[in-house]
Design a protein around this motif. Sequence first.
Motif, PDB file in Angstrom:
ATOM      1  N   LEU A 172       0.847  -1.191   0.000  1.00 26.51           N
ATOM      2  CA  LEU A 172       0.000   0.000   0.000  1.00 26.51           C
ATOM      3  C   LEU A 172       0.883   1.242   0.000  1.00 26.51           C
ATOM      4  CD1 LEU A 172      -2.135  -1.339   2.954  1.00 26.51           C
ATOM      5  CD2 LEU A 172      -3.057  -1.036   0.661  1.00 26.51           C
ATOM      6  N   ASP A 173       0.655   2.123  -0.975  1.00 29.47           N
ATOM      7  CA  ASP A 173       1.437   3.367  -1.044  1.00 29.47           C
ATOM      8  C   ASP A 173       0.567   4.530  -0.570  1.00 29.47           C
ATOM      9  OD1 ASP A 173       3.278   5.346  -1.487  1.00 29.47           O
ATOM     10  OD2 ASP A 173       3.704   4.793  -3.575  1.00 29.47           O
ATOM     11  N   GLU A 174       0.799   4.978   0.637  1.00 31.97           N
ATOM     12  CA  GLU A 174       0.070   6.092   1.247  1.00 31.97           C
ATOM     13  C   GLU A 174      -1.450   5.955   1.091  1.00 31.97           C
ATOM     14  OE1 GLU A 174       1.614   9.949   1.029  1.00 31.97           O
ATOM     15  OE2 GLU A 174       3.667   9.323   0.603  1.00 31.97           O
ATOM     16  N   PRO A 175      -2.007   4.871   1.618  1.00 36.10           N
ATOM     17  CA  PRO A 175      -3.444   4.630   1.409  1.00 36.10           C
ATOM     18  C   PRO A 175      -4.346   5.706   2.002  1.00 36.10           C
ATOM     19  CG  PRO A 175      -2.563   3.100   3.035  1.00 36.10           C
ATOM     20  CD  PRO A 175      -1.390   3.798   2.414  1.00 36.10           C
ATOM     21  N   THR A 176      -3.889   6.449   2.995  1.00 33.98           N
ATOM     22  CA  THR A 176      -4.790   7.429   3.617  1.00 33.98           C
ATOM     23  C   THR A 176      -4.509   8.866   3.153  1.00 33.98           C
ATOM     24  OG1 THR A 176      -3.427   7.885   5.569  1.00 33.98           O
ATOM     25  CG2 THR A 176      -4.900   5.979   5.689  1.00 33.98           C
ATOM     26  N   ALA A 177      -3.621   9.018   2.155  1.00 31.52           N
ATOM     27  CA  ALA A 177      -3.290  10.379   1.697  1.00 31.52           C
ATOM     28  C   ALA A 177      -4.542  11.105   1.213  1.00 31.52           C
ATOM     29  CB  ALA A 177      -2.263  10.306   0.567  1.00 31.52           C
ATOM     30  N   GLY A 178      -4.729  12.332   1.659  1.00 27.66           N
ATOM     31  CA  GLY A 178      -5.846  13.155   1.211  1.00 27.66           C
ATOM     32  C   GLY A 178      -7.195  12.774   1.807  1.00 27.66           C
ATOM     33  N   MET A 179      -7.178  11.893   2.795  1.00 29.55           N
ATOM     34  CA  MET A 179      -8.453  11.443   3.382  1.00 29.55           C
ATOM     35  C   MET A 179      -8.851  12.288   4.579  1.00 29.55           C
ATOM     36  SD  MET A 179      -8.628   7.382   3.836  1.00 29.55           S
ATOM     37  CE  MET A 179      -8.519   6.299   2.436  1.00 29.55           C
ATOM     38  N   ALA A 180     -10.156  12.389   4.782  1.00 31.06           N
ATOM     39  CA  ALA A 180     -10.669  13.004   6.011  1.00 31.06           C
ATOM     40  C   ALA A 180     -10.369  12.053   7.170  1.00 31.06           C
ATOM     41  CB  ALA A 180     -12.166  13.218   5.877  1.00 31.06           C
ATOM     42  N   ARG A 181     -10.308  12.600   8.383  1.00 37.50           N
ATOM     43  CA  ARG A 181      -9.929  11.802   9.558  1.00 37.50           C
ATOM     44  C   ARG A 181     -10.828  10.575   9.743  1.00 37.50           C
ATOM     45  NH1 ARG A 181      -5.734  10.053  11.786  1.00 37.50           N
ATOM     46  NH2 ARG A 181      -4.746  12.075  11.537  1.00 37.50           N
ATOM     47  N   ALA A 182     -12.138  10.767   9.531  1.00 35.20           N
ATOM     48  CA  ALA A 182     -13.072   9.641   9.733  1.00 35.20           C
ATOM     49  C   ALA A 182     -12.753   8.506   8.754  1.00 35.20           C
ATOM     50  CB  ALA A 182     -14.509  10.111   9.557  1.00 35.20           C
ATOM     51  N   ASP A 183     -12.459   8.858   7.497  1.00 34.52           N
ATOM     52  CA  ASP A 183     -12.098   7.846   6.496  1.00 34.52           C
ATOM     53  C   ASP A 183     -10.776   7.173   6.861  1.00 34.52           C
ATOM     54  OD1 ASP A 183     -14.220   7.797   4.734  1.00 34.52           O
ATOM     55  OD2 ASP A 183     -13.450   9.424   3.489  1.00 34.52           O
ATOM     56  N   THR A 184      -9.842   7.968   7.374  1.00 36.81           N
ATOM     57  CA  THR A 184      -8.547   7.397   7.786  1.00 36.81           C
ATOM     58  C   THR A 184      -8.773   6.363   8.879  1.00 36.81           C
ATOM     59  OG1 THR A 184      -7.368   9.409   7.223  1.00 36.81           O
ATOM     60  CG2 THR A 184      -6.278   7.947   8.778  1.00 36.81           C
ATOM     61  N   ASN A 185      -9.602   6.716   9.862  1.00 34.98           N
ATOM     62  CA  ASN A 185      -9.855   5.775  10.957  1.00 34.98           C
ATOM     63  C   ASN A 185     -10.549   4.504  10.455  1.00 34.98           C
ATOM     64  OD1 ASN A 185      -8.594   7.369  12.847  1.00 34.98           O
ATOM     65  ND2 ASN A 185     -10.466   8.451  13.420  1.00 34.98           N
ATOM     66  N   ASN A 186     -11.465   4.654   9.499  1.00 35.89           N
ATOM     67  CA  ASN A 186     -12.112   3.471   8.912  1.00 35.89           C
ATOM     68  C   ASN A 186     -11.099   2.603   8.191  1.00 35.89           C
ATOM     69  OD1 ASN A 186     -14.625   4.168   9.807  1.00 35.89           O
ATOM     70  ND2 ASN A 186     -15.217   5.227   7.923  1.00 35.89           N
ATOM     71  N   THR A 187     -10.155   3.265   7.503  1.00 36.10           N
ATOM     72  CA  THR A 187      -9.129   2.503   6.767  1.00 36.10           C
ATOM     73  C   THR A 187      -8.234   1.738   7.744  1.00 36.10           C
ATOM     74  OG1 THR A 187      -9.198   4.198   5.066  1.00 36.10           O
ATOM     75  CG2 THR A 187      -7.333   2.690   4.996  1.00 36.10           C
ATOM     76  N   ILE A 188      -7.893   2.385   8.864  1.00 39.08           N
ATOM     77  CA  ILE A 188      -7.084   1.698   9.886  1.00 39.08           C
ATOM     78  C   ILE A 188      -7.833   0.451  10.368  1.00 39.08           C
ATOM     79  CG2 ILE A 188      -6.189   1.849  12.256  1.00 39.08           C
ATOM     80  CD1 ILE A 188      -5.669   4.846  11.732  1.00 39.08           C
ATOM     81  N   ASP A 189      -9.118   0.607  10.672  1.00 38.81           N
ATOM     82  CA  ASP A 189      -9.911  -0.528  11.165  1.00 38.81           C
ATOM     83  C   ASP A 189      -9.959  -1.650  10.126  1.00 38.81           C
ATOM     84  OD1 ASP A 189     -10.354   0.852  13.468  1.00 38.81           O
ATOM     85  OD2 ASP A 189     -12.386   1.516  12.941  1.00 38.81           O
ATOM     86  N   LEU A 190     -10.155  -1.241   8.856  1.00 39.82           N
ATOM     87  CA  LEU A 190     -10.236  -2.240   7.786  1.00 39.82           C
ATOM     88  C   LEU A 190      -8.915  -3.010   7.666  1.00 39.82           C
ATOM     89  CD1 LEU A 190     -11.673  -3.484   5.278  1.00 39.82           C
ATOM     90  CD2 LEU A 190     -10.700  -1.602   3.945  1.00 39.82           C
ATOM     91  N   LEU A 191      -7.807  -2.287   7.678  1.00 39.30           N
ATOM     92  CA  LEU A 191      -6.505  -2.948   7.517  1.00 39.30           C
ATOM     93  C   LEU A 191      -6.184  -3.836   8.722  1.00 39.30           C
ATOM     94  CD1 LEU A 191      -4.443  -0.076   5.852  1.00 39.30           C
ATOM     95  CD2 LEU A 191      -5.322  -2.145   4.760  1.00 39.30           C
ATOM     96  N   LYS A 192      -6.597  -3.401   9.916  1.00 37.22           N
ATOM     97  CA  LYS A 192      -6.416  -4.235  11.118  1.00 37.22           C
ATOM     98  C   LYS A 192      -7.179  -5.536  10.969  1.00 37.22           C
ATOM     99  CE  LYS A 192      -5.568  -1.325  15.135  1.00 37.22           C
ATOM    100  NZ  LYS A 192      -6.253  -0.306  15.911  1.00 37.22           N
ATOM    101  N   GLN A 193      -8.420  -5.403  10.517  1.00 36.17           N
ATOM    102  CA  GLN A 193      -9.272  -6.578  10.342  1.00 36.17           C
ATOM    103  C   GLN A 193      -8.672  -7.528   9.301  1.00 36.17           C
ATOM    104  OE1 GLN A 193     -13.215  -5.417   9.123  1.00 36.17           O
ATOM    105  NE2 GLN A 193     -13.761  -7.530   8.667  1.00 36.17           N
ATOM    106  N   ILE A 194      -8.180  -6.950   8.202  1.00 34.76           N
ATOM    107  CA  ILE A 194      -7.580  -7.768   7.139  1.00 34.76           C
ATOM    108  C   ILE A 194      -6.374  -8.536   7.684  1.00 34.76           C
ATOM    109  CG2 ILE A 194      -6.274  -7.626   4.973  1.00 34.76           C
ATOM    110  CD1 ILE A 194      -8.109  -5.195   4.265  1.00 34.76           C
ATOM    111  N   SER A 195      -5.524  -7.837   8.429  1.00 33.23           N
ATOM    112  CA  SER A 195      -4.295  -8.503   8.887  1.00 33.23           C
ATOM    113  C   SER A 195      -4.598  -9.512   9.994  1.00 33.23           C
ATOM    114  CB  SER A 195      -3.222  -7.494   9.298  1.00 33.23           C
ATOM    115  OG  SER A 195      -3.465  -7.016  10.578  1.00 33.23           O
TER     116      SER A 195
END
Length: 253
Positions: A172-195
């Motif tokens: 993943l190359d800067e997956p949260t670049a340009g994202m709003a904080r809420a989207d960033t937090n959702n992405t963190i949760d998603l990646l945690k779940q995936i791993s």
Amino acid sequence: MGILEVKDVGKRFGGLQALGDVNLSVAENSVHAIIGPNGAGKSTLLNCLVGKLIPDTGSVMFDGQSVLGRSPHEINQMGISRVFQTPEIFGDLSVMENMMIPCFASRDGSFRLHALENMMNEKDIVEKAEAMLEDMNMIDKRHMHADSMSRGDKRRMEIGMCLAQEPRLLLLDEPTAGMARADTNNTIDLLKQISDERDITIAIIEHDMHVVFSLAQRITVLAQGTPLVEDTPENIKGHPKVREAYLGETQVA
Ligand SMILES: Nc1ncnc2c1ncn2[C@@H]1O[C@H](COP(=O)(O)OP(=O)(O)O)[C@@H](O)[C@H]1O
Ligand SMILES: [Mg+2]
């Protein structure tokens, strides 16, 4: 031995040494972050891992096999999927149509040109794409034009499209670049779940230290094309070499 072993990799662009002597070992089923200031060579390194660039020197081994000299498609077939810095989706297709493409590609191991209407008739592809959209929490958006989605949703869809290929290594190359904080937090949760839930190794390039420290077990700090330190998040925080690398930037406080 890690599942990904980068040894003495160097890459020049004309007079510019973008990568010096990069050594990196990524342990299987871990999340490994690569951080560093702008221009450090992070994307160049990633491009060398996926066949977009061939390094001038060194070797890149994935699960004991060299990735060098292979096409991006062959590398994909080895089990490596990547999300680039700029989202690569088909904006004029629907969310569902986008998701069906990798589902089709992974089914028989070769991507054949195939009309979307025909794909729609193939029950297993439709079911897999729907299951992926469920996993990504996006099934309600299946009929939306991909372009009309938020940046966060586009990223989530792209991550889902990578996972549909059932990779063993997700880059993943800067997956949260340009994202709003809420989207960033959702992405963190998603990646945690995936791993947590999948047999998968994740290497993530990221600028946002909140994301890095939430996800990574190991961190490599790259500066001017050379790894400065590789350590656990606890040891990286406040490391003098890391502060030095980020002089003028404020990410590592
Ligand atoms: N295709 C290219 N041609 C010439 N220079 C490049 C190319 N790609 C990257 N660079 C240069 O290589 C250095 C590293 O770039 P990059 O890997 O994109 O850094 P990062 O992702 O860490 O911000 C930069 O100085 C950049 O300008
Ligand atoms: Mg970059």
